[in-house]
Design a protein around this motif. Structure first.
Motif, mmCIF file in Angstrom:
data_model
loop_
_atom_site.group_PDB
_atom_site.id
_atom_site.type_symbol
_atom_site.label_atom_id
_atom_site.label_comp_id
_atom_site.label_asym_id
_atom_site.label_seq_id
_atom_site.Cartn_x
_atom_site.Cartn_y
_atom_site.Cartn_z
ATOM 1 N N VAL A 11 0.764 -1.157 -0.129
ATOM 2 C CA VAL A 11 0.097 -0.127 0.097
ATOM 3 C C VAL A 11 0.819 1.361 -0.083
ATOM 4 C CG1 VAL A 11 -1.487 1.433 1.369
ATOM 5 C CG2 VAL A 11 -1.931 -1.100 1.059
ATOM 6 N N VAL A 12 1.717 1.310 0.947
ATOM 7 C CA VAL A 12 2.679 2.447 1.062
ATOM 8 C C VAL A 12 3.600 2.529 -0.577
ATOM 9 C CG1 VAL A 12 4.705 3.412 2.161
ATOM 10 C CG2 VAL A 12 2.718 2.402 3.416
ATOM 11 N N GLU A 13 4.048 1.459 -1.012
ATOM 12 C CA GLU A 13 4.754 1.289 -2.083
ATOM 13 C C GLU A 13 3.850 2.111 -3.285
ATOM 14 O OE1 GLU A 13 6.222 -2.270 -2.867
ATOM 15 O OE2 GLU A 13 7.811 -2.227 -1.357
ATOM 16 N N GLU A 14 2.649 2.011 -3.481
ATOM 17 C CA GLU A 14 1.851 2.351 -4.378
ATOM 18 C C GLU A 14 1.571 3.834 -4.300
ATOM 19 O OE1 GLU A 14 1.243 1.352 -7.363
ATOM 20 O OE2 GLU A 14 2.079 -0.712 -6.847
ATOM 21 N N ALA A 15 1.424 4.260 -2.906
ATOM 22 C CA ALA A 15 1.229 5.540 -2.491
ATOM 23 C C ALA A 15 2.398 6.327 -2.954
ATOM 24 C CB ALA A 15 0.783 5.590 -1.184
ATOM 25 N N GLU A 16 3.419 5.753 -2.631
ATOM 26 C CA GLU A 16 4.902 6.661 -3.029
ATOM 27 C C GLU A 16 4.706 6.820 -4.542
ATOM 28 O OE1 GLU A 16 7.767 5.016 0.197
ATOM 29 O OE2 GLU A 16 7.672 3.907 -1.413
ATOM 30 N N LYS A 17 4.232 5.840 -5.312
ATOM 31 C CA LYS A 17 4.326 6.230 -6.694
ATOM 32 C C LYS A 17 3.383 7.252 -7.064
ATOM 33 C CE LYS A 17 5.827 1.309 -7.483
ATOM 34 N NZ LYS A 17 5.416 0.111 -8.265
ATOM 35 N N MET A 18 2.150 7.092 -6.671
ATOM 36 C CA MET A 18 1.133 8.063 -6.738
ATOM 37 C C MET A 18 1.543 9.372 -6.542
ATOM 38 S SD MET A 18 -2.707 6.164 -6.124
ATOM 39 C CE MET A 18 -3.455 7.612 -7.017
ATOM 40 N N ALA A 19 2.316 9.573 -5.340
ATOM 41 C CA ALA A 19 2.490 10.846 -4.908
ATOM 42 C C ALA A 19 3.865 11.403 -5.879
ATOM 43 C CB ALA A 19 3.282 10.618 -3.521
ATOM 44 N N ASP A 20 4.290 10.551 -6.298
ATOM 45 C CA ASP A 20 5.505 11.148 -7.394
ATOM 46 C C ASP A 20 4.703 11.428 -8.758
ATOM 47 O OD1 ASP A 20 7.568 11.054 -5.882
ATOM 48 O OD2 ASP A 20 8.271 9.141 -6.458
ATOM 49 N N GLU A 21 3.855 10.844 -9.239
ATOM 50 C CA GLU A 21 2.734 10.982 -10.144
ATOM 51 C C GLU A 21 1.977 12.128 -10.361
ATOM 52 O OE1 GLU A 21 0.913 7.198 -11.083
ATOM 53 O OE2 GLU A 21 2.788 6.206 -11.275
ATOM 54 N N VAL A 22 1.340 12.378 -9.223
ATOM 55 C CA VAL A 22 0.409 13.371 -9.119
ATOM 56 C C VAL A 22 0.372 14.275 -8.002
ATOM 57 C CG1 VAL A 22 -1.398 11.743 -10.121
ATOM 58 C CG2 VAL A 22 -1.057 12.183 -7.582
ATOM 59 N N GLY A 23 1.257 14.159 -6.965
ATOM 60 C CA GLY A 23 1.505 15.040 -5.926
ATOM 61 C C GLY A 23 1.242 14.527 -4.743
ATOM 62 N N LEU A 24 1.754 14.807 -3.821
ATOM 63 C CA LEU A 24 1.715 14.192 -2.460
ATOM 64 C C LEU A 24 0.479 14.633 -1.838
ATOM 65 C CD1 LEU A 24 2.823 12.657 0.105
ATOM 66 C CD2 LEU A 24 3.604 14.906 1.011
ATOM 67 N N ARG A 25 -0.170 15.738 -2.153
ATOM 68 C CA ARG A 25 -1.479 16.301 -1.510
ATOM 69 C C ARG A 25 -2.671 16.198 -2.710
ATOM 70 N NH1 ARG A 25 0.180 16.800 3.440
ATOM 71 N NH2 ARG A 25 2.012 18.110 3.670
ATOM 72 N N GLU A 26 -2.383 15.451 -3.822
ATOM 73 C CA GLU A 26 -3.484 15.287 -4.664
ATOM 74 C C GLU A 26 -4.026 13.998 -4.690
ATOM 75 O OE1 GLU A 26 -4.181 18.102 -6.256
ATOM 76 O OE2 GLU A 26 -2.579 18.986 -5.219
#
Length: 202
Positions: A11-26
């Motif tokens: 879960v955290v790994e995928e969240a990290e990837k999403m944060a890089d792709e769309v932004g931590l707050r997005e």
């Protein structure tokens, strides 16, 4: 179908990837659940909240960034170590913008793990600048100046703030060169500069 074998790590790994792709707050938990192939309530078996998830991203980002800086500096000292750290800092920040943003979040009071991860980055920089024999407030001021310089440049660059037709790499190299000169003469030059500023503010 829900993805079998979902773990907190995943879960955290995928969240990290999403944060890089769309932004931590997005990114949202709904989008994360969809990406993982589960319903959103299933995420709460692995995280306690969005805030908790962002905290985990932050701690992991700090650990990784600290490791990147340490590996760049190992076996080097003085200007060579500063240049090496500055280069990998910029590279990592631009490659991982969401995680880089997470790494800037101050730890909550009493969060020992986060505090240790945050301190480790500062300590690596302090160790490198230690070759210039700075002590006390001089050392703290130099560490803050170095971190602020790197953060300011990569934040502006990552946000598209440099649009003039001049080589960005050249600008960064010259900036780091200037920082090295300043730190090598930190005690005398910064004391004189501080006195000048103080006089102008009177």
């Amino acid at each position: 179908m829900p993805r079998a074998g979902l773990t907190s790590e995943r879960v955290v790994e995928e969240a990290e990837k999403m944060a890089d792709e769309v932004g931590l707050r997005e990114f949202t938990l709904a989008a994360l659940a969809q990406r993982l192939g589960v319903r959103q309530p299933s995420l709460y078996k692995h995280i306690d909240s969005m805030a908790g998830l962002q905290r985990n991203i932050s701690v992991r980002a700090k650990v990784v960034l600290g490791d990147v800086l340490a590996r760049a500096a190992v076996g080097r000292s003085g200007a060579d170590a500063i240049v090496a750290m500055a280069q990998v800092y910029r590279q990592w920040a631009l490659l991982h913008p969401g995680r880089y943003m997470a790494a800037q979040i101050a730890p909550a009071l009493g969060d020992d793990e986060d505090e240790a991860a945050s301190f480790a980055i500062v300590q690596i920089i302090a160790d490198v600048l230690g070759s210039y024999e700075l002590e006390g407030d001089d050392a703290i001021d130099a560490i803050r100046a170095f971190r602020s310089t790197l953060h300011g440049f990569v934040t502006l660059e990552g946000g598209g703030g440099f649009q003039l037709n001049v080589d960005i790499n050249r600008s960064y190299d010259r900036l780091i060169g200037g920082v090295i000169v300043a730190i090598a003469n930190w005690s005398e030059t910064t004391s004189a500069a501080a006195a000048t500023v103080a006089r102008k503010l009177q």
